[in-house]
Each structure stands twice: as structure tokens, then as C-alpha cells.
Design an enzyme around this catalytic site. Structure first.
Site, PDB file in Angstrom:
ATOM      1  CD  GLU A   1      -2.151   0.786 -15.307  1.00 14.32           C
ATOM      2  OE1 GLU A   1      -0.962   0.935 -14.972  1.00 14.32           O
ATOM      3  OE2 GLU A   1      -3.024   0.329 -14.548  1.00 14.32           O
TER       4      GLU A   1
ATOM      5  CG  HIS B   1       0.411  -7.969  -9.322  1.00 12.17           C
ATOM      6  ND1 HIS B   1       1.384  -8.199 -10.261  1.00 12.17           N
ATOM      7  CD2 HIS B   1      -0.374  -6.993  -9.812  1.00 12.17           C
ATOM      8  CE1 HIS B   1       1.192  -7.399 -11.282  1.00 12.17           C
ATOM      9  NE2 HIS B   1       0.126  -6.645 -11.042  1.00 12.17           N
ATOM     10  CB  ALA B   2       2.507  -3.412  -6.680  1.00  6.77           C
TER      11      ALA B   2
ATOM     12  CG  HIS C   1      -2.820   3.571 -10.325  1.00 11.82           C
ATOM     13  ND1 HIS C   1      -3.314   3.841 -11.587  1.00 11.82           N
ATOM     14  CD2 HIS C   1      -1.940   2.552 -10.496  1.00 11.82           C
ATOM     15  CE1 HIS C   1      -2.756   3.014 -12.463  1.00 11.82           C
ATOM     16  NE2 HIS C   1      -1.911   2.229 -11.832  1.00 11.82           N
TER      17      HIS C   1
ATOM     18  CG  HIS D   1      -5.128  -9.239 -21.783  1.00 11.79           C
ATOM     19  ND1 HIS D   1      -3.882  -9.747 -21.452  1.00 11.79           N
ATOM     20  CD2 HIS D   1      -5.377  -8.247 -20.895  1.00 11.79           C
ATOM     21  CE1 HIS D   1      -3.411  -9.087 -20.407  1.00 11.79           C
ATOM     22  NE2 HIS D   1      -4.289  -8.173 -20.047  1.00 11.79           N
TER      23      HIS D   1
ATOM     24  CE1 TYR E   1      -3.137  -2.932 -19.264  1.00 13.81           C
ATOM     25  CE2 TYR E   1      -4.120  -4.373 -20.894  1.00 13.81           C
ATOM     26  CZ  TYR E   1      -3.983  -3.982 -19.587  1.00 13.81           C
ATOM     27  OH  TYR E   1      -4.676  -4.630 -18.588  1.00 13.81           O
TER      28      TYR E   1
ATOM     29  CG  HIS F   1       2.976   2.696 -11.870  1.00 14.11           C
ATOM     30  ND1 HIS F   1       2.893   2.982 -13.208  1.00 14.11           N
ATOM     31  CD2 HIS F   1       1.894   1.926 -11.598  1.00 14.11           C
ATOM     32  CE1 HIS F   1       1.820   2.404 -13.726  1.00 14.11           C
ATOM     33  NE2 HIS F   1       1.196   1.751 -12.759  1.00 14.11           N
ATOM     34  CD  GLU F   2       0.822   0.112  -8.189  1.00 15.48           C
ATOM     35  OE1 GLU F   2      -0.388   0.385  -8.111  1.00 15.48           O
ATOM     36  OE2 GLU F   2       1.284  -0.598  -9.092  1.00 15.48           O
TER      37      GLU F   2
END
Ligand SMILES: [Zn+2]
Length: 597
Positions: free
Chosen positions: A396, A338-339, A372, A496, A506, A368-369
């Protein structure tokens, strides 16, 4: 959702009375927070290193070492958070005051002072998360058991209504046994939150957002009202297409059954794209094919992502990033594929952990990563307490903002595509994105609307399931596929809820990314349709983005938002702008057909 997961914190209010012999001074508070920052930083680095090794080399030993170091860091954090309350009411300089506030708000649950109750709450939360993790559906004996990964695949790919319904019902049978625990968890979490001065546990969660908790709740409703007309149009169109496929199982004008939307929780609908695909909407290219045609390797994939940020004026990634990251799945051991994006020492040691495949999806994920990673690097200069995103939605949102700039024009600039297709071909891309991001918004809102009402007592235990579905119907226009009663506990079938993880971040990320994208597109002087704007190559957009990133969490999020968007208010009208062509198209499709539910 690919940041290294932060450590969930549990605070015992037990030692609140232990204030020391004399009244503390502002100088004591400064010394205290300096000490806390340094110590927590060092413990955090140890635990990050252990987590990295565990994630890139899974064995019983690496898991045990990581669990131990994580626990040590969490316990120290709890201890400091408890002790921080002894400076409550002191007149402090703004920096010290903010650091102490962030330290206290870093807890997602506060265990009550009574040691027996504290122990009970800790046990219950672990047991609910464990029950979720072990959850399985076994339709015909132990050999047939399916875990949530298997079920996710079924929900995404099967078009057999009987199987979909059975899988849905099967998974939702894992949570009724949690119900009694959940009632007790609510009581005890509230007790702990009240001992810390919050109205209830929900109010404690809402206090993180630099505004009065009840104002924050109103803000979310205001944002939702901005998006709602688009959601209603999407819902009506999807319902009509599903009715064409499944017949009377889908009502002409009522809520959509939750098991037919391609996802166990009906939270994103992009898996049913083939069922609702607009005609003649093929963009005429496929990123996976373009990458393969050029024999792109993993390094070039990451270089594309880095190149995006460099084009905005950011420095290239450090050499250690290339040496220490995990880019490919090793052949000789188990890893977590999982990235995720890491900042091991919160200084220079940035890393990406991913099992890169040469696909369009991973191309997006890398951009996307790295969002971060560049956020992490921008706030590294700040004191440790402020090395985080402005609020939990921002991290995010930044990664996703960058991914929104992967337009056909951007692919042309990279030399991957010869010519951008005509904008008349955009409906397919917009539809897919709406099924993912617009469908998600009311779902994200409902999860914590429900929990906030549960924590406040507005929803009593004997109405848990009934109110869950009332809210889902009201906001999402979704209904359970079979009759439900209070013998069921459907909220607990969502991770969650079972694992005590707040969810509103989110929703915020989904709103903010479009607001960021529109503001940066304006800075980049983009005048075309918003869904065709890429900020690639714009130093102006880069400066604006960086002005927000480098603030970290040092100021209220409203200040950070102002830096990037020129306003202190979240604004969902950017979503409406972005999807304007889709809205027009949906309105034409829905003409003369029922909308709403
Ligand atoms: Zn992410």
C-alpha cells in the site's frame, strides 16, 4: 487498500505429530518447499482467474466457482503450512529457511488440534463476519433499514447532530450479539497459536515483521511519538472548528465526540473538510475540471499513470494489460467497481480493475493502483514464495508514495495546468491530506493495540468496551457520543475486528509512504518543500524504487527499506517534514487555545 484481497488462512495444528517415519533432512525440506511453491502457485492462478471472472461478471455461478477454487487453494496452503513445522529446528540454507518461515506465517488464525474446537473456531469466525455483513440500522421498521454503505454516506455528508448520533448508535447496536462469540474466538485462536509455539494469537501476528514481537510493538510506539505533536495540533484546531459549528456538544478542551468527524469510526476526517477549510487556501485549480477541459478519456487517464512509471525508467505495461483489464463499468452486467490491481499468473498477466470516471480522485487512484502493478512485475522474477511486498505495509505504501508525487508541478509537466500556484496556497491541500492520513494513524494503532492486549489476557472480557474507549481517548482524543457500558461491544462494529483481519499494515503503510517519498525526492534532487516534490521524470528515483521493489519478500523488510531509504529503521520524521507548513499554520491558529485532552 486496493490489492486483490489475499485469501484468509486458517491452519489446523492437528496433524503436527504426523512427522513420518524418519527424521527429515535439509534436502527433504528443500524438496518440500519446491513442491509447495509449485502447487500453490498453480492453485493460486486458478483461483485468481475465477476471482477475476466473478468480480467482472457477478452471477450465482461465478461466485460459486470462485468460492470453490478459493477454498481449494486455502486448504492446500493450510496443509503445507501444517506440514512445514516438521522441519522446525533443522539447520537449513537461508533461502529454504525463509520460504518455510513465510509459509508458516501466512496464517492469520491457527485452529486448535482438537477437531471439535477447530470446527467451533471456524464456525465462530464465519458467523462474526456474517453478522457484520448483515448489520443494519432500522430506525422505523423494516422499510427504513440502512446498511453500512448508506450509513457511511450519512456520516460523511450530514451535518445534523441528531441524525449523526442516531446513525452512530444504530450501527453500534450490531455488535453486542457478537460479544460472546468473540470471547470464545479469543480463547480458541490463542490455543491454536500456542500449539504452534507462539505466546498467543497477537504474538503470532506480530511475528511477521522480521523482529521479536515485543520489539515490534515498541517500534510502533516510537513512531507514534514522532507524529504525535502534529496530531495534537490538528486535533485542537478541528475541535475548535467543530465547537464553532456544533456548540457545547464539542468540549473546549476534552476529547471530540466520535460521531462528528465524518466517518463511522472517526478513522479519517477528510469528509468534514468543508467545516475546517482554511480561508484563502484554494489552490486555484481542480484536477477534475482540468481533465474534462482536455476531453480526457479513460485510456488517457491510464496512460498518464503508466507514463509516470515510464518516466522513472520502468518498461511500459504489457499489451495484455490493455487487452484484459476492466477499465469501464460494463452496461450489461454487475461488476465489483472497487478499484484493484491484479497479477493473475504472477508472471506477465497484470491487470487493473476499475470503473474509471474522469475525476481527480480516479486520476490519483490510477497512479496508486499502478504502483501495485509495477511492484508485482518487479518481483515476478523471484521464486513464488518471495513474490510479495517486503512486509504487508509496503504494498500500500508504494501506491500511495506515487500518489504523493501528483503535485501542481507534475500537472504542469503533463500539460494539464499552465502554471503551479504559489506555495502559500498549499495549506488547503495539506489540511485535506492531514485529515485523511494524520487522523488515521492513532486509529490504526489502537485497533491492534487493543486486540494484542485482548489476546495476551491483559484486557479481560469484562473490560472489553471500557478499555477500547480508554485507548481511543488516550491515543486519539476521541470519546463515544453517548454513554457506553459493558453491554456494548463497540470494537465489533469495525469490520477488521469482526472478520479477524490484522490492521497494523495500514499504520505501517501510512508511515512508510512519507519515508519513501522523502528518500525518493532526495534521489531526484528535489530541494523545494517536500509536499511540492514530484519524482516524475527522475531515473535516479526510479532506480532506487526499483532496487526495493525487485527484492519482493526475499529478505527481511529492513533490507528492503535500506535499499530505498538508506536506513534500516522506520522513521516518521518524514511526515513532520512533509506537513511542516501545516504545522506552522496550525500553531498560529491554536495560539491561546487549549490543546490536548
Ligand atoms: Zn492499494
Amino acid at each position: 487498500m486496493h490489492l486483490r484481497p489475499s485469501l484468509a488462512l486458517i491452519c489446523a495444528a492437528a496433524a503436527l505429530a504426523a512427522c513420518g517415519p524418519r527424521k527429515p533432512t535439509p534436502e527433504d525440506a528443500r524438496k518440500f518447499i519446491d513442491d509447495a511453491e509449485q502447487r500453490l502457485l498453480l492453485l493460486g492462478i486458478d483461483s485468481a482467474r475465477a476471482d477475476w471472472i466473478k468480480s467482472t461478471y457477478i452471477t450465482d455461478d461465478t461466485e460459486a466457482v470462485a468460492a470453490k477454487l478459493d477454498e481449494r487453494a486455502i486448504n492446500a496452503n493450510v496443509e503445507y503450512a501444517k506440514n512445514a513445522t516438521r522441519f522446525d529446528g533443522l539447520a537449513l540454507d537461508p533461502v529454504t529457511a525463509r520460504k518455510l518461515k513465510l509459509l508458516k506465517l501466512s496464517l492469520t488464525i491457527a485452529t486448535p488440534a482438537d477437531p471439535k474446537e477447530s470446527e467451533e473456531l471456524t464456525r465462530i469466525t464465519a458467523s462474526m463476519e456474517g453478522a457484520y455483513g448483515k448489520g443494519k440500522w432500522c430506525p422505523s421498521g423494516p422499510e427504513s433499514c440502512k446498511d453500512i454503505e448508506d450509513l457511511t454516506k450519512i456520516m460523511a455528508e450530514s451535518r445534523d447532530p441528531k441524525l449523526l448520533r442516531d446513525a452512530w448508535v444504530g450501527w453500534h447496536a450490531i455488535s453486542p450479539p457478537m460479544r460472546k462469540d468473540f470471547v470464545r474466538y479469543v480463547e480458541l485462536a490463542n490455543k491454536g497459536a500456542r500449539e504452534l509455539g507462539f505466546k498467543d494469537n497477537g504474538a503470532m501476528w506480530r511475528s511477521q515483521y522480521d523482529m521479536p514481537p515485543d520489539d515490534f510493538a515498541k517500534e510502533l510506539d516510537r513512531l507514534w511519538e514522532q507524529v504525535r505533536p502534529l496530531y495534537v495540533s490538528l486535533h485542537a484546531y478541528v475541535r475548535a472548528r467543530l465547537r464553532a459549528k456544533y456548540g457545547d456538544a464539542v468540549p473546549a478542551s476534552g476529547p471530540i465526540p466520535a460521531d462528528l468527524l465524518g466517518n463511522m469510526w472517526a478513522q479519517t476526517w477528510d469528509n468534514i473538510y468543508p467545516l475546517v477549510q482554511p480561508p484563502n487556501a484554494d489552490p486555484g485549480y481542480d484536477i477534475t475540471a482540468l481533465l474534462k477541459k482536455r476531453n480526457t478519456d479513460w485510456k488517457q487517464m491510464v496512460k498518464y499513470g503508466e507514463g509516470f512509471f515510464v518516466s522513472l525508467g520502468f518498461d511500459p505495461l504489457p499489451q495484455t494489460f490493455w487487452e484484459r483489464s476492466m477499465f469501464q463499468k460494463p452496461r450489461d452486467r454487475d461488476v465489483v467497481c472497487h478499484a484493484s490491481a491484479w497479477d493473475i499468473d504472477t508472471q506477465t498477466d497484470l491487470r487493473l480493475k476499475m470503473c474509471i470516471q474522469i475525476t481527480g480522485e480516479d486520476f490519483l487512484t490510477i497512479h496508486h493502483e499502478l504502483g501495485h502493478n509495477f511492484y508485482q512485475r518487479a518481483y515476478m522474477k523471484l521464486p513464488p514464495s518471495f513474490r510479495n511486498s517486503a512486509n504487508d505495509g509496503f504494498h500500500e505504501a508504494v501506491g500511495d508514495t506515487i500518489a504523493l508525487s501528483i503535485t501542481p508541478e507534475y500537472l504542469v509537466k503533463l500539460g494539464l495546468l499552465d502554471r503551479a500556484p504559489d506555495t502559500s496556497k498549499d495549506i488547503g491541500l495539506l489540511m485535506r491530506r492531514a485529515l485523511e492520513k494524520i487522523a488515521f494513524l492513532p486509529f490504526a494503532l489502537v485497533i491492534d493495540q487493543w486486540r494484542w492486549k485482548v489476546f495476551s489476557g491483559e484486557i479481560p472480557p469484562e473490560k472489553y468496551n471500557e478499555t477500547w474507549w480508554q485507548l481511543r481517548e488516550k491515543y486519539e482524543g476521541i470519546a463515544p457520543p453517548v454513554n457506553r457500558t459493558e453491554n456494548d461491544f463497540d470494537p465489533g462494529a469495525k469490520y477488521h475486528v469482526a472478520a479477524n483481519v490484522p490492521y497494523m499494515r495500514y499504520f505501517l503503510a501510512d508511515i512508510l509512504q512519507f519515508q519513501f517519498h522523502r528518500a525518493l525526492a532526495q534521489a531526484a534532487s528535489c530541494t523545494g518543500p517536500l509536499n511540492r516534490c514530484s519524482i516524475y521524470g527522475s531515473k535516479e528515483a526510479g532506480q532506487r524504487l526499483n532496487a526495493m521493489l525487485e527484492m519482493g519478500q526475499s529478505q527481511p523488510w529492513q533490507d528492503a527499506l535500506e535499499k530505498i531509504a538508506g536506513t534500516r529503521q522506520m522513521d516518521a520524521s518524514a511526515i513532520r517534514d512533509y506537513f511542516a507548513p501545516l504545522q506552522t499554520w496550525l500553531d498560529a491558529q491554536n495560539q491561546g487555545k487549549p490543546t490536548g485532552w
